[in-house]
Enzyme design. Structure first.
Site, PDB file in Angstrom:
ATOM      1  N   ALA A 262      66.936  54.023  56.446  1.00 59.68           N
ATOM      2  CA  ALA A 262      67.906  53.625  57.471  1.00 59.68           C
ATOM      3  C   ALA A 262      67.202  53.493  58.809  1.00 59.68           C
ATOM      4  CB  ALA A 262      69.023  54.671  57.566  1.00 59.68           C
ATOM      5  N   LYS A 263      67.975  53.109  59.790  1.00 61.18           N
ATOM      6  CA  LYS A 263      67.463  52.898  61.154  1.00 61.18           C
ATOM      7  C   LYS A 263      66.582  54.045  61.651  1.00 61.18           C
ATOM      8  CE  LYS A 263      68.425  49.415  63.926  1.00 61.18           C
ATOM      9  NZ  LYS A 263      67.305  48.678  63.497  1.00 61.18           N
TER      10      LYS A 263
END
Ligand code: GLU
Length: 328
Positions: A262-263
């Site tokens: 994820a980010k």
């Protein structure tokens, strides 16, 4: 139903003996290293044996789509050096195939294979967490036991979802090309599952199976987060008298902390990496070495990996990484 009678713009009917795989991105996010690796492997699985590839856009859930998602994913796949054999006509987006899914849902309903489920999210959470020897999205069939009066009453208050009936003792066994033998007693692990959501959106399991049949897909290679869905999909293939494709579920790329990419794991989207000056060949080289196809991450393009590609040689454990580890 016979998917072989259906042809799409720019894609001929399946040719006997020519395998056909697919890339099936959901535009709920942009392409990152994790899904790029699964797509690279799906592409190699077909190109290494002279097979065909279909690209379809899985945009069933329009509410979760990111802006311009489909166009950007297509652009990223092309930049990475992957290609496919269909034209991206509207037929290849699930949002344009809703009537196909809805017709099938009505016919399953007419055949008594579905029932209405009125359970709220909270009720579903409680059912799934009750001890029954399995985890996840288990449903105990509560709404199947409603009397006609109770059903009428609940209908007045809430739109129902529709569930596919999984009779007791429904055991699906198959050999996954990567994960090995899988045996699943669906009546105990998932129970009756959703084929149409209360908001009218067709269920993922149903749409994927109808598409795979209609598009003549013989091989499905995807991330092993979808392994648990496969027995339900095989059951649906059988319901439609279709031969299920061969399945291969490949390990995921996780963040360095072991959680889903994820980010917070840095710039792992292809667009960000490209923006930072990382070349497609550097990414492909890294992806290939991360799953054991190459001994080092030396830059290469997908075409360079076709010869000698062997699914059996990929590593079976997830890859943990982040932007700092992968591309210094
Ligand atoms: N569209 C799904 C995803 O992006 C993949 C579905 C499938 O391969 O069956 O996760």
């Amino acid at each position: 139903m016979n998917g072989h009678d259906i042809s799409f713009n720019g894609l001929h009917r399946p040719v006997p003996g020519v395998p056909r795989g697919r890339l099936a991105p959901s535009p709920t996010g942009y392409l990152h290293l994790g899904n790029a690796r699964s797509f690279l492997l799906a592409w190699l699985q077909m190109r290494s044996v002279g097979g065909e590839i279909v690209l379809r856009i899985e945009d069933l859930d329009q509410a979760r789509a990111v802006p311009d998602g489909a166009r950007r994913i297509v652009q990223d796949l092309e930049w990475l050096g992957l290609d496919w054999d269909n034209e991206l006509s509207p037929d290849f987006a699930q949002s344009n195939r809703m009537s196909i899914y809805r017709d099938t849902i009505s016919s399953l309903k007419d055949r008594g294979r579905l029932y209405e489920c009125f359970c709220s999210r909270r009720e579903l959470r409680e059912i799934a967490s009750a001890p029954h020897g399995s985890a996840g999205d288990y449903y105990d069939g509560s709404c199947r036991r409603l009397t006609p009066e109770e059903r009428l009453e609940r209908r007045a208050a809430k739109e129902p979802a529709l569930r596919f009936i999984v009779p007791a003792g429904t055991i699906v066994t198959f050999t996954d090309l990567v994960a090995g033998i899988v045996r699943d007693d669906l009546s105990r692990t998932t129970g009756d599952f959703i084929v149409a959501r209360a908001d009218g959106v067709p269920g993922y399991q149903l749409a994927v199976v109808l598409d795979d049949i209609a598009m003549g897909i013989t091989h499905v290679l995807r991330g092993n987060d979808l392994l648990a869905s496969t027995p339900r999909q095989i059951l649906l293939h059988r319901t439609f008298n279709a031969e299920p494709p061969a399945y291969a579920h490949v390990p995921l790329i996780l963040g360095a902390d072991g959680t889903r990419l994820a980010k917070r794991h840095g710039s792992v989207s292809l667009a960000e990496l490209r923006g930072a000056g990382v070349s497609a060949a550097s990414i492909v080289g890294w992806l290939a070495s991360s799953c054991g196809l190459r001994p080092t991450p030396a830059p290469c393009m997908p075409d360079d990996l076709v010869e000698g590609f062997n699914l059996a040689s990929i590593v079976r454990s997830p890859t943990a990484t982040d932007r700092e580890i992968a591309f210094r």
